[in-house]
Design a protein around this motif. Structure first.
Motif, PDB file in Angstrom:
ATOM      1  N   ALA A  30       0.851  -1.330   0.063  1.00 15.70           N
ATOM      2  CA  ALA A  30       0.071   0.111   0.011  1.00 15.70           C
ATOM      3  C   ALA A  30       0.891   1.263   0.019  1.00 15.70           C
ATOM      4  CB  ALA A  30      -1.014  -0.130   1.225  1.00 15.70           C
ATOM      5  N   PHE A  31       1.995   1.179   0.811  1.00 19.74           N
ATOM      6  CA  PHE A  31       2.762   2.353   0.928  1.00 19.74           C
ATOM      7  C   PHE A  31       3.588   2.510  -0.690  1.00 19.74           C
ATOM      8  CE2 PHE A  31       7.057   4.335   1.897  1.00 19.74           C
ATOM      9  CZ  PHE A  31       6.510   5.448   2.618  1.00 19.74           C
ATOM     10  N   TYR A  32       4.063   1.536  -1.327  1.00 20.76           N
ATOM     11  CA  TYR A  32       4.427   1.766  -2.716  1.00 20.76           C
ATOM     12  C   TYR A  32       3.329   2.231  -3.648  1.00 20.76           C
ATOM     13  CZ  TYR A  32       6.189   0.419  -7.134  1.00 20.76           C
ATOM     14  OH  TYR A  32       6.436   0.383  -8.400  1.00 20.76           O
ATOM     15  N   HIS A  33       2.242   1.619  -3.538  1.00 21.25           N
ATOM     16  CA  HIS A  33       1.100   2.060  -4.185  1.00 21.25           C
ATOM     17  C   HIS A  33       0.785   3.198  -4.281  1.00 21.25           C
ATOM     18  CE1 HIS A  33      -3.155   0.352  -5.903  1.00 21.25           C
ATOM     19  NE2 HIS A  33      -2.363   0.973  -6.985  1.00 21.25           N
ATOM     20  N   PHE A  35       2.626   5.848  -3.852  1.00 21.09           N
ATOM     21  CA  PHE A  35       3.637   6.736  -4.648  1.00 21.09           C
ATOM     22  C   PHE A  35       3.529   6.352  -6.263  1.00 21.09           C
ATOM     23  CE2 PHE A  35       4.968   7.113  -0.373  1.00 21.09           C
ATOM     24  CZ  PHE A  35       5.374   8.545  -0.359  1.00 21.09           C
ATOM     25  N   ALA A  36       3.054   5.406  -6.616  1.00 25.57           N
ATOM     26  CA  ALA A  36       3.238   4.845  -7.746  1.00 25.57           C
ATOM     27  C   ALA A  36       1.941   5.122  -8.710  1.00 25.57           C
ATOM     28  CB  ALA A  36       3.434   3.239  -7.805  1.00 25.57           C
ATOM     29  N   MET A  37       0.843   5.414  -7.981  1.00 26.52           N
ATOM     30  CA  MET A  37      -0.434   5.782  -8.706  1.00 26.52           C
ATOM     31  C   MET A  37      -0.338   6.914  -9.641  1.00 26.52           C
ATOM     32  SD  MET A  37      -2.870   7.387  -5.954  1.00 26.52           S
ATOM     33  CE  MET A  37      -3.927   8.133  -7.000  1.00 26.52           C
ATOM     34  N   ASP A  38      -1.296   6.888 -10.652  1.00 25.11           N
ATOM     35  CA  ASP A  38      -1.606   8.131 -11.292  1.00 25.11           C
ATOM     36  C   ASP A  38      -2.071   9.216 -10.781  1.00 25.11           C
ATOM     37  OD1 ASP A  38      -3.368   8.445 -14.325  1.00 25.11           O
ATOM     38  OD2 ASP A  38      -2.143   9.772 -13.618  1.00 25.11           O
ATOM     39  N   PRO A  39      -1.381  10.285 -10.719  1.00 29.73           N
ATOM     40  CA  PRO A  39      -1.827  11.398  -9.870  1.00 29.73           C
ATOM     41  C   PRO A  39      -3.095  12.314 -10.737  1.00 29.73           C
ATOM     42  CG  PRO A  39      -0.220  11.978 -11.196  1.00 29.73           C
ATOM     43  CD  PRO A  39      -0.208  10.958 -11.143  1.00 29.73           C
ATOM     44  N   ALA A  40      -3.624  11.819 -11.922  1.00 30.97           N
ATOM     45  CA  ALA A  40      -4.558  12.414 -12.625  1.00 30.97           C
ATOM     46  C   ALA A  40      -5.796  11.530 -12.555  1.00 30.97           C
ATOM     47  CB  ALA A  40      -3.959  12.671 -14.223  1.00 30.97           C
ATOM     48  N   GLU A  61      -9.325   0.224  -5.760  1.00 34.73           N
ATOM     49  CA  GLU A  61      -7.734   0.218  -6.375  1.00 34.73           C
ATOM     50  C   GLU A  61      -6.912  -0.303  -5.018  1.00 34.73           C
ATOM     51  OE1 GLU A  61      -6.760   0.769  -9.181  1.00 34.73           O
ATOM     52  OE2 GLU A  61      -8.732   1.062  -9.761  1.00 34.73           O
ATOM     53  N   MET A  62      -7.342  -0.640  -3.794  1.00 31.15           N
ATOM     54  CA  MET A  62      -6.771  -0.903  -2.625  1.00 31.15           C
ATOM     55  C   MET A  62      -6.983  -2.236  -2.081  1.00 31.15           C
ATOM     56  SD  MET A  62      -6.561   2.603  -0.661  1.00 31.15           S
ATOM     57  CE  MET A  62      -8.121   3.020  -0.543  1.00 31.15           C
ATOM     58  N   PRO A  63      -6.874  -3.339  -2.703  1.00 31.65           N
ATOM     59  CA  PRO A  63      -7.223  -4.552  -2.073  1.00 31.65           C
ATOM     60  C   PRO A  63      -6.010  -5.107  -1.081  1.00 31.65           C
ATOM     61  CG  PRO A  63      -6.041  -5.056  -4.098  1.00 31.65           C
ATOM     62  CD  PRO A  63      -6.350  -3.432  -4.063  1.00 31.65           C
ATOM     63  N   GLU A  64      -4.963  -4.407  -0.775  1.00 26.62           N
ATOM     64  CA  GLU A  64      -4.077  -4.552   0.199  1.00 26.62           C
ATOM     65  C   GLU A  64      -4.831  -4.225   1.464  1.00 26.62           C
ATOM     66  OE1 GLU A  64      -2.730  -0.957  -2.344  1.00 26.62           O
ATOM     67  OE2 GLU A  64      -3.426  -2.688  -2.470  1.00 26.62           O
ATOM     68  N   MET A  65      -5.793  -3.340   1.679  1.00 26.31           N
ATOM     69  CA  MET A  65      -6.212  -2.886   2.806  1.00 26.31           C
ATOM     70  C   MET A  65      -7.033  -4.025   3.460  1.00 26.31           C
ATOM     71  SD  MET A  65      -8.716   0.244   3.453  1.00 26.31           S
ATOM     72  CE  MET A  65     -10.069  -0.337   2.654  1.00 26.31           C
ATOM     73  N   PHE A  66      -7.649  -4.763   2.694  1.00 23.19           N
ATOM     74  CA  PHE A  66      -8.761  -5.802   2.933  1.00 23.19           C
ATOM     75  C   PHE A  66      -7.620  -7.055   3.255  1.00 23.19           C
ATOM     76  CE2 PHE A  66     -10.819  -3.208   0.185  1.00 23.19           C
ATOM     77  CZ  PHE A  66     -12.206  -2.771   0.902  1.00 23.19           C
ATOM     78  N   MET A 181      -2.406   3.313   5.907  1.00 22.21           N
ATOM     79  CA  MET A 181      -3.028   3.625   4.417  1.00 22.21           C
ATOM     80  C   MET A 181      -4.308   4.643   4.468  1.00 22.21           C
ATOM     81  SD  MET A 181      -4.379  -0.140   3.749  1.00 22.21           S
ATOM     82  CE  MET A 181      -2.815  -1.060   4.255  1.00 22.21           C
ATOM     83  N   CYS A 182      -4.667   4.993   5.620  1.00 21.21           N
ATOM     84  CA  CYS A 182      -5.640   6.134   5.581  1.00 21.21           C
ATOM     85  C   CYS A 182      -5.147   7.511   4.919  1.00 21.21           C
ATOM     86  CB  CYS A 182      -6.103   6.517   7.013  1.00 21.21           C
ATOM     87  SG  CYS A 182      -4.912   7.393   7.962  1.00 21.21           S
ATOM     88  N   GLY A 183      -4.074   7.411   4.464  1.00 20.96           N
ATOM     89  CA  GLY A 183      -3.360   8.636   3.663  1.00 20.96           C
ATOM     90  C   GLY A 183      -3.911   8.495   2.199  1.00 20.96           C
ATOM     91  N   SER A 184      -4.408   7.348   1.920  1.00 18.13           N
ATOM     92  CA  SER A 184      -4.826   6.833   0.507  1.00 18.13           C
ATOM     93  C   SER A 184      -6.460   7.212   0.258  1.00 18.13           C
ATOM     94  CB  SER A 184      -4.465   5.664  -0.118  1.00 18.13           C
ATOM     95  OG  SER A 184      -3.009   5.682   0.118  1.00 18.13           O
ATOM     96  N   MET A 185      -7.125   7.395   1.436  1.00 16.54           N
ATOM     97  CA  MET A 185      -8.522   7.323   1.366  1.00 16.54           C
ATOM     98  C   MET A 185      -8.945   8.454   0.538  1.00 16.54           C
ATOM     99  SD  MET A 185     -10.172   5.065   3.295  1.00 16.54           S
ATOM    100  CE  MET A 185      -8.967   3.947   2.708  1.00 16.54           C
ATOM    101  N   PRO A 186     -10.081   8.236  -0.312  1.00 20.01           N
ATOM    102  CA  PRO A 186     -10.433   9.215  -1.295  1.00 20.01           C
ATOM    103  C   PRO A 186     -11.436  10.417  -0.670  1.00 20.01           C
ATOM    104  CG  PRO A 186     -11.553   7.378  -1.650  1.00 20.01           C
ATOM    105  CD  PRO A 186     -10.607   7.073  -0.555  1.00 20.01           C
TER     106      PRO A 186
END
Length: 494
Positions: A30-33, A35-40, A61-66, A181-186
């Motif tokens: 999740a940490f790597y994902h 930074f690697a995601m598409d910012p757009a 887009e976050m199966p690793e969370m589950f 990984m709450c830093g990736s919550m939309p």
């Protein structure tokens, strides 16, 4: 108490190992994902002019969370299957090197624990900008996080007795590693849920670590040394949060302040084998050592109640001010970078002050020192506010707010060690957990109370001064009752 059957122990170990591996690998992915995601991507609310900024991701887009959640459940099942460990003396089998290692691990874990709570204040400004929130709505993030810490204090108080301290430590560290990984919550609502879950993991760790440090240090210097370690952990924890906001947030955005919990939590989880599993039985007294003196039951009850009131007031001050100082310090034209730099410098200044507080603890006693610190804080802030300079000059207002945060963080660093030091050995864990719970309950009200004053630095300083005076009065009365209770035991000792 009988040891678990070999087959049961082996199965528990396999579940613990497998679950831990799943959580650590999922969090790393999740940490790597992030930074690697598409910012757009469409879910992003952030400006698209800086590709280095981190953005929210859809849950699909976050199966690793589950998978991380599943791994954590395996760890809990393994700890429950292993059951309650044997009670052993606090210093059983531990030489000076072993106690030093436990002290270093406990202090480091307490540092990271404190940094997670301190990060709330630095996350809110960027979060408000991204989601277009008013102060009262944004304060719900702190409220959800602190609700989680209150629940965690209760939950881990029970878990520590049922499954031991090592297993509780592992669950807590893996918990906030996964919830980083709450830093990736939309969405804002998603952040609220994840922040509450992170709070549950963080909430039980602080009282567990303070109890562990208190029992590890031991001796006459126990209270003063644990206070110094707590102050250092508080200072460095806030420094980690402030330094991350100063150097990482301008590059990656506010979400990085949550995501860095993944690597730090993983390191702490890997240190679990060095944490003693259970140290609830008091160590045998050394030959010639003075007998332990127990306070009268009525005095213990009164002191315990006052400690909870004191902890509640400290929670109001600390969490309210920590949540809003980064925002308030920017009022009056103070640049964001300058405000974060001032907060970082204040955190650095707390580290050498740990020695002064340790000396004050030994010279004046725990509660007298707390009363003096609270009174000095109130007088200083009232003087600054009455001078009118706070309302006129932006950088003076920011400096006064930083000074207030410095003082209340120092007060917050000593209240839990005081409770652990004054508690009787057989009740130390439960006493520390309950005092921590009331501190978190007070913290729930702090962000909401100061949210209504967030547009005025002077109003915030007056409110903080009034609360500090109440803290000083409570600490003074606790000190007086404790001295009187001890005085009643002198004839018996003589």
């Amino acid at each position: 108490m009988s040891t678990p059957a070999p087959g049961r122990s082996t199965g528990a170990t396999l579940l613990l190992s497998l679950g831990s591996l799943i959580v650590l690998v999922s969090s790393a992915v999740a940490f790597y994902h992030s930074f690697a995601m598409d910012p757009a991507m469409p879910m992003s609310h952030m400006p698209a002019d800086d590709d280095r900024k981190l953005h929210g991701m859809a849950l699909s887009e976050m199966p690793e969370m589950f998978t991380a959640l599943g791994g954590l459940l395996l760890v809990v099942a393994g700890a429950a299957l292993r059951g309650r460990p044997k009670a052993v003396p606090a210093d059983s089998g531990k030489g000076r090197g072993g106690r030093l290692l436990i002290t270093v691990i406990g202090t480091a874990a307490l540092t990271i624990d404190i940094s997670k709570t301190s990060t709330l204040g630095f996350v809110i400004p960027g979060l408000r900008t991204e989601y277009g929130l008013d102060p009262r709505t944004a304060s719900l993030l702190a409220v959800c996080g602190l609700t989680g810490t209150a629940a965690g204090a209760l939950l881990f108080g029970v878990l520590t007795d049922r499954i031991g301290r090592r297993s509780s430590y592992l669950i807590a560290t893996l918990g906030f590693t996964a919830t980083s990984m709450c830093g990736s919550m939309p969405t804002f609502e998603g952040n609220l849920v994840m922040c509450a879950l992170m709070g549950v993991a963080v909430g039980g760790l602080a009282p567990l670590l303070i109890t562990l440090l208190t029992e590890t240090v031991g001796g006459k210097v126990r209270g003063s040394v644990v206070v110094a370690l707590s102050v250092v952990a508080t200072a460095v924890g806030y420094l980690v949060a402030a330094g991350s906001a100063l150097w990482l947030e301008p590059v990656f955005g506010w979400r990085i302040l949550w995501l860095i919990g993944a690597p730090t939590g993983a390191v702490l989880a890997l240190l679990t084998p060095f944490v003693p599993n259970r140290t609830s039985a008091p160590a045998p007294a050394a030959e010639g050592a003075p007998a332990v003196r127990h306070l009268p039951r009525s005095s213990r009850a009164l002191t315990s109640g006052l400690q909870r009131a004191f902890a509640t007031l400290i929670g109001l001050l600390t969490f309210g001010l920590t949540t809003w100082v980064p925002s308030l310090a920017r009022i009056g034209g103070v640049p964001v970078h300058t405000a974060n730099l001032m907060l970082t410098v204040a955190a650095v200044a707390m580290i050498p002050c740990a020695l002064l507080l340790m000396l004050g603890y030994r010279r004046f006693g725990p509660t007298s020192m707390a009363a003096g610190l609270a009174t000095v804080t109130a007088v200083l802030l009232l003087a600054l506010t009455a001078s009118g300079a706070v309302a006129e000059v932006g950088w003076i207002a920011a400096g006064a707010l930083v000074a207030a945060l410095f003082s209340v963080n120092s007060m917050a660093a000593i209240f839990l060690p005081i409770a652990a030091d004054l508690a009787e050995p057989e009740r130390r864990g439960r006493t520390t957990g309950w005092v921590s719970l009331f501190n978190r309950l007070g913290g729930l009200m702090g962000p909401l109370l100061l949210a209504s004053l967030v547009s005025s630095a002077s109003a915030v300083l007056v409110a903080v001064s009034a609360l500090a005076l109440l803290c000083g009065a409570a600490a003074w009365y606790i000190s007086r009752r404790h001295r009187l209770a001890l005085a009643t035991l002198e004839p018996a000792v003589d």
